[in-house]
Scaffold this motif. Sequence first.
Motif, mmCIF file in Angstrom:
data_model
loop_
_atom_site.group_PDB
_atom_site.id
_atom_site.type_symbol
_atom_site.label_atom_id
_atom_site.label_comp_id
_atom_site.label_asym_id
_atom_site.label_seq_id
_atom_site.Cartn_x
_atom_site.Cartn_y
_atom_site.Cartn_z
ATOM 1 N N LEU A 161 0.925 -1.194 -0.022
ATOM 2 C CA LEU A 161 0.073 -0.076 -0.056
ATOM 3 C C LEU A 161 1.069 1.196 0.050
ATOM 4 O O LEU A 161 0.493 2.269 -0.717
ATOM 5 N N LEU A 162 1.831 1.326 0.907
ATOM 6 C CA LEU A 162 2.920 2.519 0.588
ATOM 7 C C LEU A 162 3.522 2.584 -0.602
ATOM 8 O O LEU A 162 3.479 3.926 -1.121
ATOM 9 N N VAL A 163 3.869 1.697 -1.373
ATOM 10 C CA VAL A 163 4.365 1.832 -2.534
ATOM 11 C C VAL A 163 3.260 2.255 -3.646
ATOM 12 O O VAL A 163 3.725 3.194 -4.457
ATOM 13 N N LYS A 164 2.180 1.649 -3.632
ATOM 14 C CA LYS A 164 1.225 1.951 -4.350
ATOM 15 C C LYS A 164 0.686 3.567 -4.099
ATOM 16 O O LYS A 164 0.566 4.442 -4.973
ATOM 17 N N GLN A 165 0.817 4.006 -2.919
ATOM 18 C CA GLN A 165 0.594 5.446 -2.605
ATOM 19 C C GLN A 165 1.699 6.197 -3.018
ATOM 20 O O GLN A 165 1.503 7.561 -3.686
ATOM 21 N N MET A 166 2.974 5.631 -3.104
ATOM 22 C CA MET A 166 3.963 6.616 -3.767
ATOM 23 C C MET A 166 3.873 6.659 -5.121
ATOM 24 O O MET A 166 3.981 7.944 -5.799
ATOM 25 N N GLU A 209 -2.172 -0.468 -10.734
ATOM 26 C CA GLU A 209 -3.329 -0.196 -10.028
ATOM 27 C C GLU A 209 -3.201 1.547 -9.760
ATOM 28 O O GLU A 209 -4.430 2.166 -10.063
ATOM 29 N N ALA A 210 -2.265 2.086 -9.488
ATOM 30 C CA ALA A 210 -2.120 3.640 -9.146
ATOM 31 C C ALA A 210 -2.349 4.312 -10.572
ATOM 32 O O ALA A 210 -2.985 5.149 -10.638
#
Length: 153
Positions: A102-107, A145-146
């Motif tokens: 989730l952190l990498v996706k948010q980045m 996904e991002a």
Amino acid sequence: MLHQIRKLFDQIGRGDSVEVHPEKDVRMISAALMAEIATADHKVDERERQVLVRLLMDHYQLDSETAEELMQRALLERHEATSLYEFTQTVNDNFSERDKYLLVKQMWQVAFADGEIDAFEEHLIRRVAELIYLPHGLFTRARAEARDGSNGE
């Protein structure tokens, strides 16, 4: 910023009295990494700022004022950043694989916010993903996904 986070965890490790709750530490870690992405191309686009604040609000159930304050603090203190290693070690010690994903996706979401991925942004996200041992399949899934705006958590 990373220097400040490392100093905080050094204090905690020594058992020093620190007026910070673990939940806030996790929020600051996320805000710091997303702020690094928002500033990786040496400019902060308003769309990146808005996405960063929205992600903090959604993920940590913060009100807009708290999320904005956290983002501002992360942006102001980023000049104190030294190395990613100690910081990512803390992520490895405290984040589950799902949290890392989730952190990498948010980045990636912050990086995609302005409509273009700068080489510095991509390099930084790749480096963080490697240092936190996120499997490559999850790294590429987070990026897709991002980029597509899907929410397949």
